[in-house]
Enzyme design. Structure first.
Site, mmCIF file in Angstrom:
data_model
loop_
_atom_site.group_PDB
_atom_site.id
_atom_site.type_symbol
_atom_site.label_atom_id
_atom_site.label_comp_id
_atom_site.label_asym_id
_atom_site.label_seq_id
_atom_site.Cartn_x
_atom_site.Cartn_y
_atom_site.Cartn_z
ATOM 1 C CG ASP A 55 24.129 -16.944 9.594
ATOM 2 O OD1 ASP A 55 24.790 -16.350 10.551
ATOM 3 O OD2 ASP A 55 23.560 -18.063 9.303
ATOM 4 C CE1 TYR A 116 16.513 -15.716 11.967
ATOM 5 C CE2 TYR A 116 15.828 -16.956 13.868
ATOM 6 C CZ TYR A 116 16.666 -16.099 13.323
ATOM 7 O OH TYR A 116 17.701 -15.437 13.571
#
Length: 272
Positions: A55, A116
């Site tokens: 994003d 992540y």
């Protein structure tokens, strides 16, 4: 045709995410495809397939992408491609590996998992200015034991609709492989989150709920209860993107690539 695998990193601060968007919006995909097309001098623009579409504002140190091009073009440019990309690309994106991919490789569908890290500063004095672009300031002290307890309760395969922004025709069933926390600096903790795949905003929403358990505002069972409800919870906000970095994408052995692609493409349903 040759399939080329790229391993790359970027500082997401000035990018509107990975994916190409309307004209005038700067994205990692747009910048990289334009550079590759110019360097390779191909008639058709290079089109990249990526492992994870990050994003706006999210960083990456271990992103993976692929593209296809004629064998002759690859042979002519392979030895100098990295150096030419370094000279062509802006300073906030860098390709550090470019190699011919094995047969059956697909950056997106062959991936076994994505890992992540979300970085959080829990010092009452705030984040160091030199780290503020990559670390979230959380103005409450965090307890690693509480964070660990809450994290263990959300592991496994679930429908993560409560932590995702639903997209038309897309499933929210994911297998969460690992969530663990460690204090890497006196004033910082890191959440490592690994899953077979992630849906939109999943990591940032899940970490937000875990922080609520880790600072004592909620019981350790709270994130799992939200998950089981299947509904977005009004008190769980999606965290800002700048604390999040895609660290690694894992792939199976070359012999297992084709089978992995077929498995990933099937529609996910719980218990199947």
């Amino acid at each position: 045709m040759i399939r080329v695998r790229l391993d790359l990193a970027y500082d997401g601060t000035e990018f509107a995410g990975w994916a190409k968007q309307r004209s005038g919006v700067r994205t990692v995909q747009q910048v990289l495809e334009e550079a590759l097309t110019a360097i390779l001098r191909v008639s058709e623009p290079v089109q990249l397939t990526v492992a994870g579409r990050t994003d706006s504002g999210v960083h990456a140190s271990g992103q993976v992408a692929h593209f296809d091009l004629p064998e002759g073009v690859w042979s002519a440019h392979r030895e100098k491609l990295l150096r030419r990309l370094a000279g062509k690309l802006p300073m906030d994106v860098r390709v550090y590996r470019a190699e011919e991919a094995p047969e059956g490789f697909d950056a997106r569908f062959a991936a076994v998992s994505r890992r992540y890290i979300y970085r959080v500063c829990d010092s009452r004095e705030g984040t160091l200015p030199t780290r503020r672009a990559f670390v979230l300031w959380h103005n409450r002290p965090l307890d690693l034991e509480l964070l660990g307890e809450a994290s263990r309760l959300v592991l496994g395969e679930h429908d993560f609709a409560a932590y995702c922004k639903k997209r038309e025709g897309a499933t929210t069933i994911r297998r969460l492989l690992d969530v663990h926390w460690e204090r890497t600096r006196p004033d910082e903790v890191e959440a490592t989150v690994e899953a077979d795949a992630f849906c939109h905003s999943m990591v940032r929403a899940l970490v937000a709920a875990l922080l609520m358990a880790g600072d004592g505002r909620c019981a350790p069972e709270f994130p799992a209860e939200v998950l089981a409800s299947g509904q977005r919870h009004s008190s769980v906000n999606v965290l800002p993107p700048h604390g999040l970095t895609l660290e690694e994408v894992r792939y199976p052995s070359a012999a297992e690539l084709a089978a992995r692609v077929l498995e990933t493409r099937r529609l996910r349903t719980l218990g199947c």
